[in-house]
Scaffold this active site. Structure first.
Site, PDB file in Angstrom:
ATOM      1  N   TYR A 160       0.900  -1.077   0.072  1.00 28.49           N
ATOM      2  CA  TYR A 160       0.089  -0.025   0.097  1.00 28.49           C
ATOM      3  C   TYR A 160       0.842   1.069  -0.094  1.00 28.49           C
ATOM      4  O   TYR A 160       0.691   2.134  -1.052  1.00 28.49           O
ATOM      5  CB  TYR A 160      -1.116   0.124   1.304  1.00 28.49           C
TER       6      TYR A 160
HETATM    7  N1  LIG Z   1      -9.096   7.814   6.261  1.00 28.08           N
HETATM    8  C1  LIG Z   1      -8.106   8.234   6.579  1.00 28.08           C
HETATM    9  O1  LIG Z   1      -7.908   8.675   7.704  1.00 28.08           O
HETATM   10  C2  LIG Z   1      -6.873   8.451   5.493  1.00 28.08           C
HETATM   11  C3  LIG Z   1      -7.250   8.213   4.157  1.00 28.08           C
HETATM   12  N2  LIG Z   1      -5.994   8.473   3.286  1.00 28.08           N
HETATM   13  C4  LIG Z   1      -6.350   8.276   1.876  1.00 28.08           C
HETATM   14  O2  LIG Z   1      -7.566   9.365   1.584  1.00 28.08           O
HETATM   15  C5  LIG Z   1      -8.469   8.581   0.626  1.00 28.08           C
HETATM   16  C6  LIG Z   1      -9.926   8.553   1.236  1.00 28.08           C
HETATM   17  O3  LIG Z   1      -9.768   7.705   2.422  1.00 28.08           O
HETATM   18  P1  LIG Z   1     -10.968   6.833   2.793  1.00 28.08           P
HETATM   19  O4  LIG Z   1     -12.214   7.858   2.838  1.00 28.08           O
HETATM   20  O5  LIG Z   1     -10.504   6.461   4.183  1.00 28.08           O
HETATM   21  O6  LIG Z   1     -10.896   5.948   1.819  1.00 28.08           O
HETATM   22  P2  LIG Z   1     -11.871   4.493   1.937  1.00 28.08           P
HETATM   23  O7  LIG Z   1     -11.116   3.317   2.586  1.00 28.08           O
HETATM   24  O8  LIG Z   1     -13.213   4.644   2.458  1.00 28.08           O
HETATM   25  O9  LIG Z   1     -12.115   4.178   0.278  1.00 28.08           O
HETATM   26  C7  LIG Z   1     -12.459   5.094  -0.475  1.00 28.08           C
HETATM   27  C8  LIG Z   1     -13.278   4.324  -1.795  1.00 28.08           C
HETATM   28  O10 LIG Z   1     -12.390   3.620  -2.641  1.00 28.08           O
HETATM   29  C9  LIG Z   1     -13.281   2.721  -3.072  1.00 28.08           C
HETATM   30  N3  LIG Z   1     -12.376   1.556  -3.911  1.00 28.08           N
HETATM   31  C10 LIG Z   1     -11.699   0.856  -3.057  1.00 28.08           C
HETATM   32  N4  LIG Z   1     -11.167  -0.254  -3.841  1.00 28.08           N
HETATM   33  C11 LIG Z   1     -11.620   0.098  -5.209  1.00 28.08           C
HETATM   34  C12 LIG Z   1     -11.176  -0.485  -6.549  1.00 28.08           C
HETATM   35  N5  LIG Z   1     -10.499  -1.567  -6.782  1.00 28.08           N
HETATM   36  N6  LIG Z   1     -11.588   0.300  -7.533  1.00 28.08           N
HETATM   37  C13 LIG Z   1     -12.444   1.511  -7.365  1.00 28.08           C
HETATM   38  N7  LIG Z   1     -12.725   1.748  -6.198  1.00 28.08           N
HETATM   39  C14 LIG Z   1     -12.018   1.516  -5.136  1.00 28.08           C
HETATM   40  C15 LIG Z   1     -14.214   2.121  -2.400  1.00 28.08           C
HETATM   41  O11 LIG Z   1     -15.382   2.237  -2.981  1.00 28.08           O
HETATM   42  P3  LIG Z   1     -16.537   1.212  -2.633  1.00 28.08           P
HETATM   43  O12 LIG Z   1     -16.881   1.622  -1.180  1.00 28.08           O
HETATM   44  O13 LIG Z   1     -17.677   1.525  -3.448  1.00 28.08           O
HETATM   45  O14 LIG Z   1     -16.186  -0.346  -2.430  1.00 28.08           O
HETATM   46  C16 LIG Z   1     -14.075   3.370  -1.112  1.00 28.08           C
HETATM   47  O15 LIG Z   1     -15.573   3.766  -1.136  1.00 28.08           O
HETATM   48  C17 LIG Z   1      -7.706   7.306   0.232  1.00 28.08           C
HETATM   49  O16 LIG Z   1      -6.932   7.494  -0.957  1.00 28.08           O
HETATM   50  C18 LIG Z   1      -7.090   6.933   1.414  1.00 28.08           C
HETATM   51  O17 LIG Z   1      -5.854   6.219   1.040  1.00 28.08           O
HETATM   52  C19 LIG Z   1      -4.750   8.279   3.761  1.00 28.08           C
HETATM   53  C20 LIG Z   1      -4.566   8.630   5.045  1.00 28.08           C
HETATM   54  C21 LIG Z   1      -5.596   8.259   5.932  1.00 28.08           C
HETATM   55  N1  LIG Z   2      -8.289   3.583   1.640  1.00 33.81           N
HETATM   56  C1  LIG Z   2      -7.640   3.938   2.747  1.00 33.81           C
HETATM   57  N2  LIG Z   2      -6.497   4.193   3.128  1.00 33.81           N
HETATM   58  C2  LIG Z   2      -6.230   4.705   4.354  1.00 33.81           C
HETATM   59  C3  LIG Z   2      -7.234   4.426   5.460  1.00 33.81           C
HETATM   60  C4  LIG Z   2      -8.635   3.948   5.180  1.00 33.81           C
HETATM   61  O1  LIG Z   2      -9.495   3.972   6.016  1.00 33.81           O
HETATM   62  N3  LIG Z   2      -8.726   3.909   3.948  1.00 33.81           N
HETATM   63  N4  LIG Z   2      -7.030   4.922   6.854  1.00 33.81           N
HETATM   64  C5  LIG Z   2      -5.508   5.137   7.398  1.00 33.81           C
HETATM   65  C6  LIG Z   2      -5.025   5.072   8.643  1.00 33.81           C
HETATM   66  O2  LIG Z   2      -6.092   6.357   9.124  1.00 33.81           O
HETATM   67  C7  LIG Z   2      -3.906   5.458   9.056  1.00 33.81           C
HETATM   68  O3  LIG Z   2      -3.406   6.771   8.227  1.00 33.81           O
HETATM   69  C8  LIG Z   2      -3.693   5.797  10.481  1.00 33.81           C
HETATM   70  O4  LIG Z   2      -3.728   4.756  11.274  1.00 33.81           O
HETATM   71  C9  LIG Z   2      -4.529   5.083   6.209  1.00 33.81           C
HETATM   72  N5  LIG Z   2      -4.970   4.951   4.722  1.00 33.81           N
END
Ligand SMILES: NC(=O)C1=CN([C@@H]2O[C@H](COP(=O)(O)OP(=O)(O)OC[C@H]3O[C@@H](n4cnc5c(N)ncnc54)[C@H](OP(=O)(O)O)[C@@H]3O)[C@@H](O)[C@H]2O)C=CC1
Ligand SMILES: Nc1nc2c(c(=O)[nH]1)N=C([C@H](O)[C@@H](O)CO)CN2
Length: 244
Positions: free
Chosen positions: A156
């Site tokens: 990742y």
């Molecule tokens: N949340 C956090 O604290 C953090 C988030 N991030 C980054 O910020 C962004 C948003 O985070 P977050 O809202 O937690 O994300 P999520 O883990 O909730 O995923 C976001 C969406 O990505 C879609 N997705 C997953 N796999 C696929 C695929 N193979 N093809 C198309 N769509 C896909 C899912 O769609 P579906 O639900 O329809 O399956 C999901 O709704 C991400 O890029 C994440 O890596 C980075 C660090 C911390």
């Molecule tokens: N696709 C996602 N990426 C990440 C998520 C998540 O929920 N969906 N969450 C994190 C964590 O919050 C991390 O930043 C702290 O533990 C990272 N990326």
């Protein structure tokens, strides 16, 4: 028509826009009057709710070549311009999420690097078509661990580093008509199944020691859309984690 604050009536495309950060960004942009396109994989109530607000919700899976190609074909067949392209879709897979390590790395690379790469190339003219007043925008949602690595989410983190590198290349390729930037969050939102011990450890990793929520990402997106000047840069949303 978009509100005065929305500079263009070309849509903003948000991948993975039906939950958590992507959904918050999509809802905020709809409220500002931007037309919005979102992608999703799994049906959920938010899909219809977004459709009721006028969003174009497109089912798409970026874990394989056909899924990426089908989605690109849909956008090119139905749209002539894009205000912005926000690569938010992501799977946070740990080292043991799949038995097959090659498949694990392939999936991470496909979703986090190949899909954004191919969309950026395919949608270049759409992003330039709307640039009469305001530069178009590409925003890569990367991660703090793109720079630091992650012992538990190795593939990742490596793929997020690849996505972060796309920011440099595409910023140079597309300027001045299109700005290209990264947003690199650390903890913004916990997942529902995160246990208290994990939550405490995660909070202790940053100076601010809090879970700020999706609003931080919404604010960062709006800052980038409003900027005339920032490109090739990364906005870190990490609570000072790098100083702990
Ligand atoms: N949340 C956090 O604290 C953090 C988030 N991030 C980054 O910020 C962004 C948003 O985070 P977050 O809202 O937690 O994300 P999520 O883990 O909730 O995923 C976001 C969406 O990505 C879609 N997705 C997953 N796999 C696929 C695929 N193979 N093809 C198309 N769509 C896909 C899912 O769609 P579906 O639900 O329809 O399956 C999901 O709704 C991400 O890029 C994440 O890596 C980075 C660090 C911390
Ligand atoms: N696709 C996602 N990426 C990440 C998520 C998540 O929920 N969906 N969450 C994190 C964590 O919050 C991390 O930043 C702290 O533990 C990272 N990326």
């Amino acid at each position: 028509m978009p509100s005065k604050s929305a500079k263009s009536n070309a849509p903003v495309l948000i991948t993975g826009g039906t939950q958590r950060l992507g959904l918050a960004i999509a809802e905020d942009l709809l409220l500002q009057g931007y037309p919005v396109i979102v992608t999703y994989r799994r049906d959920k109530p938010a899909v219809q709710a977004l459709r009721d607000k006028g969003a174009d919700c497109v089912k798409a899976d970026f874990s394989d070549e056909q899924g990426i190609s089908d989605f690109i074909g849909y956008v090119l067949a139905n749209y002539q311009a894009l205000r912005a392209l926000i690569h938010n879709a992501s799977q946070w897979l740990n080292n043991t999420a799949l038995d097959n390590q090659h498949q694990l790395m392939q999936t991470m690379w496909s979703v986090h690097v190949s899909a954004p790469y191919q969309m950026n190339l395919a949608f270049e003219e759409l992003l330039k078509n709307q640039a009469e007043q305001q530069a178009g925008d590409i925003i890569h949602m990367t991660d703090y661990v793109a720079d630091k690595g992650s012992s538990k989410h190795i593939a990742y983190a490596a793929s997020k580093a690849g996505l972060a590198n796309l920011t440099h290349s595409f910023a140079a390729k597309l300027a001045p008509a299109v700005k290209v930037n990264s947003i690199a969050p650390s903890l913004l939102m916990f997942n529902q199944d995160d246990q208290p011990e994990y939550r405490a450890k995660a909070l202790a990793k940053s100076l601010m020691a809090l879970e700020p929520g999706a609003g931080e990402a919404v604010a960062a997106v709006n800052y980038l859309l409003a900027s005339q000047y920032i490109t090739g840069r990364t906005i870190g949303l990490d609570g000072g984690r790098h100083l702990v």
